[in-house]
Design an enzyme around this catalytic site. Structure first.
Site, PDB file in Angstrom:
ATOM      1  N   GLY A  64      -0.975  -0.349  -9.972  1.00  0.00           N
ATOM      2  CA  GLY A  64      -1.623  -1.596  -9.573  1.00  0.00           C
ATOM      3  C   GLY A  64      -2.922  -1.812 -10.343  1.00  0.00           C
ATOM      4  N   ARG A 109      -6.768 -11.128 -18.836  1.00  0.00           N
ATOM      5  CA  ARG A 109      -7.289 -10.908 -17.478  1.00  0.00           C
ATOM      6  C   ARG A 109      -7.678  -9.460 -17.212  1.00  0.00           C
ATOM      7  NH1 ARG A 109      -5.933 -15.065 -13.371  1.00  0.00           N
ATOM      8  NH2 ARG A 109      -5.262 -16.820 -14.619  1.00  0.00           N
ATOM      9  N   GLU A 123       3.361  -4.012  -2.983  1.00  0.00           N
ATOM     10  CA  GLU A 123       4.045  -4.488  -4.188  1.00  0.00           C
ATOM     11  C   GLU A 123       5.534  -4.158  -4.324  1.00  0.00           C
ATOM     12  OE1 GLU A 123       1.230  -2.501  -4.380  1.00  0.00           O
ATOM     13  OE2 GLU A 123      -0.234  -4.096  -4.703  1.00  0.00           O
ATOM     14  N   HIS A 172       0.844 -14.331 -19.284  1.00  0.00           N
ATOM     15  CA  HIS A 172      -0.031 -13.268 -18.770  1.00  0.00           C
ATOM     16  C   HIS A 172      -0.033 -11.990 -19.587  1.00  0.00           C
ATOM     17  CE1 HIS A 172       0.922 -15.965 -15.403  1.00  0.00           C
ATOM     18  NE2 HIS A 172      -0.345 -15.799 -15.123  1.00  0.00           N
ATOM     19  N   THR A 214      -0.455   3.812  -4.828  1.00  0.00           N
ATOM     20  CA  THR A 214      -0.924   4.521  -3.646  1.00  0.00           C
ATOM     21  C   THR A 214      -0.440   3.758  -2.424  1.00  0.00           C
ATOM     22  OG1 THR A 214      -3.005   3.303  -3.637  1.00  0.00           O
ATOM     23  CG2 THR A 214      -3.004   5.445  -4.753  1.00  0.00           C
ATOM     24  N   ARG A 269       7.034   1.794 -10.439  1.00  0.00           N
ATOM     25  CA  ARG A 269       5.695   1.608  -9.881  1.00  0.00           C
ATOM     26  C   ARG A 269       5.116   2.970  -9.540  1.00  0.00           C
ATOM     27  NH1 ARG A 269       1.569  -0.162  -6.943  1.00  0.00           N
ATOM     28  NH2 ARG A 269       1.476   0.344  -4.725  1.00  0.00           N
ATOM     29  N   GLU A 280       2.164  -0.323   1.482  1.00  0.00           N
ATOM     30  CA  GLU A 280       1.503  -0.759   0.251  1.00  0.00           C
ATOM     31  C   GLU A 280       1.715  -2.263   0.111  1.00  0.00           C
ATOM     32  OE1 GLU A 280       4.690  -1.652  -1.182  1.00  0.00           O
ATOM     33  OE2 GLU A 280       4.076  -0.798  -3.098  1.00  0.00           O
ATOM     34  N   SER A 329      -2.834   7.770  -0.075  1.00  0.00           N
ATOM     35  CA  SER A 329      -4.276   7.816  -0.367  1.00  0.00           C
ATOM     36  C   SER A 329      -5.108   7.706   0.897  1.00  0.00           C
ATOM     37  CB  SER A 329      -4.649   6.682  -1.317  1.00  0.00           C
ATOM     38  OG  SER A 329      -4.307   5.430  -0.746  1.00  0.00           O
ATOM     39  N   ASP A 330      -4.489   7.224   1.972  1.00  0.00           N
ATOM     40  CA  ASP A 330      -5.207   7.097   3.245  1.00  0.00           C
ATOM     41  C   ASP A 330      -4.184   7.128   4.374  1.00  0.00           C
ATOM     42  OD1 ASP A 330      -4.994   4.221   1.825  1.00  0.00           O
ATOM     43  OD2 ASP A 330      -4.669   3.947   3.970  1.00  0.00           O
TER      44      ASP A 330
HETATM   45  N1  HPA Z   1      -2.526  -0.668   3.038  1.00  0.00           N
HETATM   46  C1  HPA Z   1      -1.999  -1.409   2.082  1.00  0.00           C
HETATM   47  N2  HPA Z   1      -1.924  -1.003   0.823  1.00  0.00           N
HETATM   48  C2  HPA Z   1      -2.423   0.213   0.536  1.00  0.00           C
HETATM   49  C3  HPA Z   1      -2.971   1.032   1.495  1.00  0.00           C
HETATM   50  C4  HPA Z   1      -3.027   0.554   2.823  1.00  0.00           C
HETATM   51  O1  HPA Z   1      -3.520   1.242   3.721  1.00  0.00           O
HETATM   52  N3  HPA Z   1      -3.384   2.181   0.891  1.00  0.00           N
HETATM   53  C5  HPA Z   1      -3.065   2.051  -0.406  1.00  0.00           C
HETATM   54  N4  HPA Z   1      -2.480   0.872  -0.637  1.00  0.00           N
END
Ligand code: HPA
Length: 234
Positions: free
Chosen positions: A22, A45, A181, A6, A92, A89, A179, A203-204
């Site tokens: 990621g 890839r 990973e 890879h 987010t 790593r 997340e 990020s959220d």
């Molecule tokens: N869930 C899983 N992985 C993520 C998320 C999430 O809300 N936000 C960023 N990576």
């Protein structure tokens, strides 16, 4: 032709220290904006990888893709075939508990619902943990940068669109970030005796579905990369 299935690089093309976003386009962004003299070593890839320097220190940055299966492929090849010693790593995560948008979570340990670690451990529940030196160096760097950070548990889940009650259970046990990973990275690093850390920006927010804007993600991302690079070379 490369050394592994890879990664289309030759031994020596990849530095001992590597950052792992990621998203391969984040790897490109780091190479172009944060490193000096970056050279691309992988496009297999479209999972881009680059090697350059940061303040004179040789460093690589490699996309890993999403999920434990994908990151596991890259980090196994990096540790086993390319002799990578330190892997951080830079990702987010979705925030739960006391986290706010744009906070940085430094992952002390990474729980998971994945069967991969248990499979490798003959059925027992291994506790995947960060390298302590990297962890304390990242905390020092985050403090120095005045970043809003937390140190604690993250959870690497197999399902992004999750309708189960997993988030309730994780939140009730103090987990801060969701997340996909870190747990795989920590376990494989432990297996090869290498140093690993996962740092994620929120990020959220899982509960409210609030999200950062693209611009906020980029500024937050840059601060996190600086923390990662300073921790790596502390
Ligand atoms: N869930 C899983 N992985 C993520 C998320 C999430 O809300 N936000 C960023 N990576």
């Amino acid at each position: 032709m490369g050394m592994t299935v890879h990664i289309g690089a030759n031994k020596g093309d990849i530095a001992e220290t590597i950052l792992l976003p990621g998203d391969p386009l984040r790897a490109k962004w780091v190479a172009e904006n944060m490193l000096e003299n970056a050279v691309q070593y992988n496009a297999v890839r479209n999972m881009f990888g680059y090697t350059g320097t940061y303040k004179g220190n040789r460093v690589s940055v490699q996309g890993t893709g999403m999920g434990i299966p994908s990151i596991s492929i890259y980090v196994t090849e990096l540790f086993k075939d390319f002799d990578v010693q330190t892997a951080i790593r830079i990702g987010t995560c979705g925030g739960i508990g006391k986290t706010k948008l744009r906070d940085v979570i430094i992952g002390m340990g990474a729980s998971t619902d994945s069967g991969i670690n248990r499979r490798a451990m003959g059925g027992l529940d291994f506790a995947p943990i960060a390298n302590y030196e990297l962890l304390i160096a990242a905390v020092a760097a985050a403090k120095a940068h005045g970043i809003s950070y937390h140190v604690g548990g993250i959870a690497s889940m197999d399902v992004f669109y999750d309708d189960s009650n997993a988030f309730d259970v994780l939140e009730a046990h103090g987990v801060l970030g969701i997340e996909m990973e870190a747990s795989g990275l920590y376990t494989i690093a432990a297996r090869y005796g290498r140093r690993a850390l996962a740092i994620c920006t929120v990020s959220d927010l899982i509960r409210t579905h609030e999200k950062t804007s693209a611009e906020e993600r980029e500024t937050g991302f840059q601060a996190m990369v600086e923390v990662a690079l300073e921790a790596a070379f502390a």
